[in-house]
Enzyme design. Structure first.
Site, short mmCIF file in Angstrom:
data_model
loop_
_atom_site.label_atom_id
_atom_site.label_comp_id
_atom_site.label_asym_id
_atom_site.label_seq_id
_atom_site.Cartn_x
_atom_site.Cartn_y
_atom_site.Cartn_z
N LYS A 170 0.91 -1.05 -0.07
CA LYS A 170 0.11 0.38 0.08
C LYS A 170 1.04 1.47 0.52
O LYS A 170 2.11 1.31 0.81
CB LYS A 170 -0.75 -0.10 1.19
N SER A 224 -9.36 1.57 2.39
CA SER A 224 -9.12 2.13 1.92
C SER A 224 -7.71 1.87 1.07
O SER A 224 -7.06 1.82 0.32
CB SER A 224 -7.89 2.77 3.22
N ILE A 230 -8.48 0.74 9.84
CA ILE A 230 -8.99 1.59 11.10
C ILE A 230 -10.30 1.27 11.04
O ILE A 230 -10.90 1.47 11.96
CB ILE A 230 -8.08 2.33 11.32
N GLY A 231 -11.16 1.14 10.22
CA GLY A 231 -12.32 0.87 10.68
C GLY A 231 -13.11 0.35 8.90
O GLY A 231 -14.46 0.46 8.84
N SER A 247 -10.62 -0.93 6.27
CA SER A 247 -9.41 -0.21 4.84
C SER A 247 -9.11 -2.19 4.22
O SER A 247 -8.52 -1.90 3.40
CB SER A 247 -8.56 0.47 5.58
#
Length: 558
Positions: free
Chosen positions: A149, A222, A243-244, A246
Site C-alpha cells: 500500500k 482505503s 482502522i475502519g 480498510s
C-alpha cells in the site's frame, strides 16, 4: 483529468485542482508512464470502450505468455514458494509474470501508484543466485512478489497519505517491509488509496480505482488498489492497513481474503510520515490481503517468527499457531443476519442464508453449534466512531490537501462533514470519548458472553461493492475496530444477480437503512462478488484461524 501516455480506464470524474496542481500531477503521471514498455500497453480500443467486467482481460489480452498466465493463475503464495524452492520456477520468472500482470491490471483499474519492475528483477536475480550457490532459499518468501500500500515505506520508493503535499522519498524500509525483505519477498509495485486514507473509495491524485468485476463500482478503501490488483491476479499477497474496514472492505468488494488482526499484533512502525489523530481513539491494524486462507497464515507466521516485538515494545508477543490451532470443543458460531441498524442488501442476505444452511446441516452437528447473534450497539458504535476518527475536526488532512492546490474529493468532504463544524477537540473531550469507548467495549464483551459464541459470521459490508462516491456506511467493519476484535473476510460463491429485490416485508431499521435501500435501487451491482466476515474476541486471533480452518472445509473455500 490529465491526458496520459499510459491511459487507465476511469469511471466517473474527479474534481480538478488548480492549474499549478494539475501541472505537477501531470508530471508525476508522466514519470510513471515512461517506465512502461510499449509492449505491455493494452490496445486503445479496450481502454476506450471497456466491458463492465474486465477480470478476464489480463489472461486474454496477449501480453502474458502461457507460462506467465499459469504462474499467476494457478498458484497461491504457498505453492509459488514451493515451486521456486524446488526450482520449477526461478524468482525472475515469477517476478516478471507478476510485474507484467500488475501493469495490465493498472491500465484496467488504476490500482497502482508506483511500478518498479526493473528494480524487482534485480532483487529476483540475486535471490536466484543465492539459491544456486547455497542450495537453499533465504527464507519462506524467497522470490514471492509482494505489493505494498502506497503509504507504507519501502526503501528507494515514495510514499504518501493520498494527497500530493504528503509525498516523500523513503530511504529505509519500514519494520514490516524489512522483515518481508529478509524473508525473501520481492517488491515490485505500490498501490492506490483514498485521498486522506480515511474512506471507502480509493481515489487519489493517481486516479480512481475501479472494481474489476464491475468498473462502475468501487474497489473499496482505503486499501482498494491492493484489492483490485489481487483480484486481477497481479499480486499474490498484499499488505494493507485497517482502522475502519480498510483491509476487510476492499477485500470483500473484490472477492478476496483479508485479515485485520487485533491491534498491536503486527508491526506498523514508520507506516505514516506524520501521526494520525484518529489513533488517539481507534487503533489501526495491518495485515495481509490474498487469494487463499493458507497465504494469510504464511504471512502471519513469517512476520511473527521475526519477533518484531523485540524492536517495537508496543507489540504483544503472542505465539502464532494460526491454522494449526486446535479447537478444544465444539465451535459455537453466531450468525448475524443484520446488526439492528442496517439491513444488508439482497445478495448479502443470500450469502448469509448460504452460510447458515451449510453450517446447519446435521452432518456438522458434532463439530459446530449454530445460533443467531445480534451485535450489541451497532448504531451507537457507528455514531461514536465517526466522531472519534476526527478529533482535530479534519483540519490537518484538509489543510494538507488544499496546500498544493489539490481539490477535495467527495468522500473526503463527507467524512469530515460533522466534525468540521465542531472543530478541534480538547484534551478533556478526548478523555470523555475514550471513557465512553471503553464503557462500550465492556458492554459489547458482556453481550458477546451472554450470547455464548466463540466466533460470529456476518456481513462484511451493507451490500456488495458500492457505486462510486457512495461508500457511506462501514458499520459492519468499523464496529470491530471500535471494540478491537480481529476479523477475516472470505470469498463466497455468491455473485450479485440482475433484478434482485428486497424482501416484500422489508421495514427499515433506521434512516441509514432506508438510504442503503435507495442506493441499491439507483445503481447496477451485477457481477460483484460477496464476501462474509468471521470475527473472534480480542486477542483470539489464533482461535479465529482455527475456526476458519474448520469452516473453509465446510464452505469448500481455497
Amino acid at each position: 483529468m490529465s491526458v496520459r501516455s499510459l491511459p487507465t480506464i476511469q469511471s466517473g470524474s474527479l474534481p480538478l485542482g488548480t492549474t499549478e496542481f494539475e501541472a505537477k500531477r501531470s508530471t508525476l503521471l508522466s514519470v510513471f508512464d515512461e517506465k512502461v514498455p510499449r509492449e505491455y500497453r493494452l490496445p486503445r480500443e479496450i481502454l476506450e470502450n471497456p466491458p463492465t467486467d474486465v477480470s478476464s482481460i489480463p489472461a486474454s489480452c496477449g501480453i502474458l505468455t502461457p507460462e506467465e498466465i499459469d504462474i499467476t493463475e494457478s498458484n497461491d503464495a504457498v505453492s509459488l514458494a514451493e515451486a521456486i524452492s524446488s526450482r520449477k520456477y526461478t524468482a525472475v520468472m515469477v517476478v516478471m509474470a507478476y510485474s507484467k500482470r500488475a501493469i495490465i491490471a493498472h491500465q484496467l483499474t488504476c490500482c497502482l501508484t508506483q511500478w518498479f519492475m526493473e528494480d524487482a528483477l534485480e532483487q529476483a536475480k540475486k535471490l536466484d543466485a543465492y539459491l544456486a550457490e547455497n542450495g537453499k532459499t533465504v527464507g519462506p518468501l524467497h522470490g514471492i512478489p509482494i505489493s505494498i500500500k502506497d503509504h507504507i515505506p519501502v526503501a528507494g520508493t515514495f510514499s504518501s497519505l493520498g494527497c500530493y503535499s504528503t509525498i516523500v522519498k523513503d530511504e529505509t524500509d519500514s519494520q514490516m517491509v524489512e522483515i518481508l525483505r529478509n524473508a525473501g519477498a520481492v517488491f515490485y509495485c505500490k498501490t492506490n488509496q483514498p485521498q486522506s486514507l480515511m474512506h471507502l473509495e480509493s481515489d487519489s491524485l493517481w486516479g480512481r480505482v475501479l472494481n474489476p468485476f464491475n468498473i462502475h463500482l468501487s474497489a473499496g478503501g482505503s486499501t482498494g488498489g491492493e484489492a483490485a490488483l489481487i483480484a486481477l491476479k497481479g499480486s499474490v499477497i498484499g499488505v494493507g492497513t485497517d482502522i475502519g474496514g480498510s483491509i476487510r472492505g476492499p477485500s470483500a468488494f473484490c472477492g478476496i481474503y483479508g485479515f485485520k488482526p487485533t491491534s498491536y499484533t503486527l508491526p506498523m512502525r514508520s507506516f505514516l510520515a506524520s501521526p494520525a489523530a484518529a489513533e488517539l481513539n481507534i487503533l489501526c491494524s495491518t495485515g495481509p490481503m490474498c487469494r487463499s486462507a493458507r497465504d494469510m497464515d504464511l504471512f502471519m507466521t513469517t512476520i511473527l517468527a521475526a519477533k518484531p516485538y523485540l524492536l517495537d515494545p508496543s507489540l504483544i508477543p503472542i505465539p502464532w499457531t494460526g491454522m494449526r490451532t486446535p479447537l478444544q470443543n465444539r465451535l459455537k458460531i453466531g450468525i448475524i443476519s443484520n446488526d439492528g441498524f442496517i439491513q444488508p442488501q439482497p445478495p448479502v442476505m443470500r450469502a448469509i442464508s448460504w452460510a447458515k444452511n451449510l453450517l446447519s446441516d446435521d452432518s456438522h452437528a458434532s463439530l459446530i453449534e449454530v445460533k443467531e447473534f445480534k451485535p450489541f450497539g451497532a448504531a451507537e458504535a457507528w455514531s461514536k466512531i465517526l466522531h472519534m476518527y476526527w478529533p482535530d475536526g479534519g483540519q490537518v488532512s484538509r489543510g494538507a490537501i488544499l496546500s498544493s492546490g489539490e481539490a477535495i474529493h467527495p468522500l473526503s468532504e463527507w467524512v469530515w462533514k460533522e466534525q468540521q463544524a465542531i472543530g478541534m477537540k480538547t484534551a478533556q473531550d478526548l478523555n470523555v470519548m475514550r471513557r465512553d469507548r471503553d464503557n462500550f467495549r465492556h458492554e459489547f464483551a458482556k453481550s458477546w458472553e451472554e450470547q455464548d459464541v466463540d466466533v460470529v459470521i456476518g456481513p462484511a459490508f451493507v451490500g456488495p461493492a458500492c457505486a462510486h462516491d457512495t461508500g457511506f456506511y462501514w458499520t459492519y467493519t468499523s464496529l470491530y475496530n471500535f471494540v478491537d476484535y480481529p476479523g477475516i473476510v472470505f470469498p463466497t460463491p455468491i455473485r450479485t444477480k440482475p433484478g434482485e429485490q428486497y424482501d416484500p416485508g422489508y421495514a427499515p431499521l433506521s434512516d441509514a437503512c432506508q438510504h442503503v435501500k435507495e442506493l441499491w435501487e439507483t445503481s447496477n451491482f451485477e457481477g460483484s462478488p460477496i464476501d462474509l466476515q468471521l470475527v473472534a474476541r480480542k486477542y483470539h486471533d489464533n482461535q479465529l484461524f482455527a475456526a476458519l480452518s474448520l469452516l473453509r472445509n465446510i464452505f469448500n473455500s481455497p
